[in-house]
Design an enzyme around this catalytic site. Structure first.
Site, PDB file in Angstrom:
ATOM      1  N   CYS A 110      -0.168  24.250  33.251  1.00 48.70           N
ATOM      2  CA  CYS A 110      -1.486  23.699  33.557  1.00 48.70           C
ATOM      3  C   CYS A 110      -2.293  24.702  34.379  1.00 48.70           C
ATOM      4  O   CYS A 110      -1.878  25.108  35.458  1.00 48.70           O
ATOM      5  CB  CYS A 110      -1.337  22.396  34.322  1.00 48.70           C
ATOM      6  SG  CYS A 110      -2.908  21.683  34.826  1.00 48.70           S
ATOM      7  N   LEU A 111      -3.441  25.094  33.866  1.00 47.27           N
ATOM      8  CA  LEU A 111      -4.308  26.053  34.546  1.00 47.27           C
ATOM      9  C   LEU A 111      -5.701  25.484  34.794  1.00 47.27           C
ATOM     10  O   LEU A 111      -6.560  26.172  35.327  1.00 47.27           O
ATOM     11  CB  LEU A 111      -4.430  27.329  33.702  1.00 47.27           C
ATOM     12  CG  LEU A 111      -3.141  28.056  33.373  1.00 47.27           C
ATOM     13  CD1 LEU A 111      -3.416  29.216  32.436  1.00 47.27           C
ATOM     14  CD2 LEU A 111      -2.456  28.529  34.624  1.00 47.27           C
TER      15      LEU A 111
END
Length: 156
Positions: A110-111
């Protein structure tokens, strides 16, 4: 003191894999990666190995994180999106798929909250080395200790 990410050269060629200037962008990507690897070697902080296919679009390798003197190693892969560098790469750790809520299906880390807004402001000057330094490195530092403490992962 300047951060590691500030020591990685910025890229100037604004081109993705479908652009005629992709080879020039790829040369800059390699130069930035070499610089980042040298920075890590000088700081005694090597933590990844990657290499591209012949097109420079598909990348594979491994990354590792040392926690409490134990090395945890994972396969790493990513593909350069067609809309790169406007769109950041999606870093994938397939072995950790489903083991943390800070990951999407298929093992994509997750960015969204922390890294994607920064990438949007800095593109096209950010590249693969910046994604490793500012996204994958901090993600490993935050997630691996938690996964170890929970017993979700074990030493490699």
């Amino acid at each position: 003191m300047e951060s590691v990410a500030e020591r990685i050269p910025f890229l100037t060629v604004n081109a993705g894999p479908r652009d005629p200037n992709w080879e020039a962008r790829l040369r800059e990507e390699y130069a930035a990666l070499i610089s980042y690897i040298e920075i890590n070697q000088n700081d005694d902080n090597e933590w990844f190995q990657i290499e591209p296919d012949d097109s420079g679009i598909h990348w594979r390798g491994k990354c590792w994180y040392i926690y409490e003197l134990v090395r945890y190693e994972f396969a790493l892969e990513f593909e350069i999106p067609a809309t790169y560098p406007a769109t950041p790469i999606e870093l994938v750790l397939p072995e950790l798929d489903g083991k943390t809520p800070k990951m999407y299906r298929g093992g994509k880390i997750c960015l969204d909250i922390h890294f994607s807004p920064l990438w949007s402001r800095k593109q096209p000057t950010y590249g693969i080395a910046h994604a490793l330094a500012l996204a994958l490195g901090p993600w490993l530092a935050a997630e691996i200790p938690v996964l170890v403490e929970q017993g979700t992962i074990h030493k490699s």
